[in-house]
Enzyme design. Sequence first.
Site, PDB file in Angstrom:
ATOM      1  N   SER A  10      -9.431  -5.004   1.420  1.00 38.32           N
ATOM      2  CA  SER A  10      -7.970  -4.974   1.369  1.00 38.32           C
ATOM      3  C   SER A  10      -7.500  -3.943   2.383  1.00 38.32           C
ATOM      4  O   SER A  10      -7.916  -2.780   2.339  1.00 38.32           O
ATOM      5  CB  SER A  10      -7.522  -4.555  -0.034  1.00 38.32           C
ATOM      6  N   ASP A  37      -2.070  -7.001   1.535  1.00 34.94           N
ATOM      7  CA  ASP A  37      -1.293  -6.709   0.327  1.00 34.94           C
ATOM      8  C   ASP A  37       0.185  -6.564   0.668  1.00 34.94           C
ATOM      9  O   ASP A  37       0.618  -5.550   1.203  1.00 34.94           O
ATOM     10  CB  ASP A  37      -1.795  -5.409  -0.310  1.00 34.94           C
ATOM     11  N   HIS A  68      -1.722 -11.691  -0.175  1.00 31.87           N
ATOM     12  CA  HIS A  68      -1.476 -11.493  -1.610  1.00 31.87           C
ATOM     13  C   HIS A  68      -0.030 -11.011  -1.754  1.00 31.87           C
ATOM     14  O   HIS A  68       0.284  -9.865  -1.440  1.00 31.87           O
ATOM     15  CB  HIS A  68      -2.491 -10.459  -2.143  1.00 31.87           C
ATOM     16  N   GLY A 144      -0.139  -2.324  -7.041  1.00 30.28           N
ATOM     17  CA  GLY A 144       0.798  -1.386  -6.417  1.00 30.28           C
ATOM     18  C   GLY A 144       0.112  -0.353  -5.541  1.00 30.28           C
ATOM     19  O   GLY A 144       0.609  -0.021  -4.476  1.00 30.28           O
ATOM     20  N   PHE A 145      -1.042   0.099  -5.989  1.00 27.73           N
ATOM     21  CA  PHE A 145      -1.689   1.179  -5.244  1.00 27.73           C
ATOM     22  C   PHE A 145      -3.202   0.992  -5.196  1.00 27.73           C
ATOM     23  O   PHE A 145      -3.795   0.466  -6.146  1.00 27.73           O
ATOM     24  CB  PHE A 145      -1.364   2.540  -5.882  1.00 27.73           C
ATOM     25  N   ASP A 177      -9.649  -8.280  -7.998  1.00 25.52           N
ATOM     26  CA  ASP A 177      -8.985  -7.298  -7.129  1.00 25.52           C
ATOM     27  C   ASP A 177      -8.589  -6.051  -7.906  1.00 25.52           C
ATOM     28  O   ASP A 177      -7.825  -6.130  -8.870  1.00 25.52           O
ATOM     29  CB  ASP A 177      -7.725  -7.961  -6.541  1.00 25.52           C
ATOM     30  N   GLY A 179     -10.095  -1.670  -7.956  1.00 31.16           N
ATOM     31  CA  GLY A 179     -11.144  -0.778  -8.452  1.00 31.16           C
ATOM     32  C   GLY A 179     -12.556  -1.276  -8.219  1.00 31.16           C
ATOM     33  O   GLY A 179     -13.487  -0.845  -8.904  1.00 31.16           O
ATOM     34  N   GLY A 199     -10.553  -2.208  -1.544  1.00 30.74           N
ATOM     35  CA  GLY A 199      -9.757  -1.387  -0.630  1.00 30.74           C
ATOM     36  C   GLY A 199     -10.426  -0.065  -0.344  1.00 30.74           C
ATOM     37  O   GLY A 199     -11.115   0.113   0.667  1.00 30.74           O
TER      38      GLY A 199
END
Length: 230
Positions: A10, A37, A68, A144-145, A177, A179, A199
């Site tokens: 990501s 993202d 996404h 979001g993060f 998607d 962690g 990510g």
Amino acid sequence: MKLRVSIEPSILSADFARLGQQAKEAEDAGVEGIQIDVMDGHFVPNLTFGPGVVKALRKSVNLFLDAHLMIDNPQSFLEEFARSGANRIIVHEEVCKDLPAVLQSIRKLKVEAGVAINPKTPVGAIESVLDIADCVQVMTVHPGFAGQRFMEDQLSKIQRLRREINQRHLKASIVVDGGIDPNTAPLAVRSGAAVLVAGSSVYNPSASVAQNVATLRNSIASTVAAISSD
Ligand code: DX5
């Protein structure tokens, strides 16, 4: 049957000042695609990029580009994202009043159509579209993060989807998607994931993109081999 698991970095965790180069590093590391993202500051509490960035990345790499869309009213932007060179558009179930219609609109644009579900959204909300979705993306963090902790309580949703897709002989792939790192990737794969979006475990200062992708692949090698020999 030999299981193939794709890795999609990501770019949310990439260095935005060198986005093309960072995408190229992922391509050179042999990943199967990258996930872009798109956040609107409304559906999720963060703002990122739009179709212009997809268009720029299209010129930098030949990779599969997965957009996404973490935005309200994704219908208003489908055409633009398809024109920008995205290979797949993933919308969120939570913002689509008529999900089958949105997925069909994406397919009419000649790109793959995917649906994502937030941690609080049950699998039942998307069961009826599994036959028209090219992928289902299970969020294992609240979107979001980057850099959040993998929610292990989502594994049962991945398992349920895997059972359902197999039983109904459907083609939809399961994307996971949030962690994903060398510790959590095997859990996701064992539960039924075919695509891992990662990510911060791919783009971080502690190692190169190539090294991080290799570490991630090694972390799932024995799980993939075990499933393949079943
Ligand atoms: C969640 C995004 C993810 C996330 C991935 O809001 O959709 O792609 O940033 O980042 P990590 O792998 O760090 O959780």
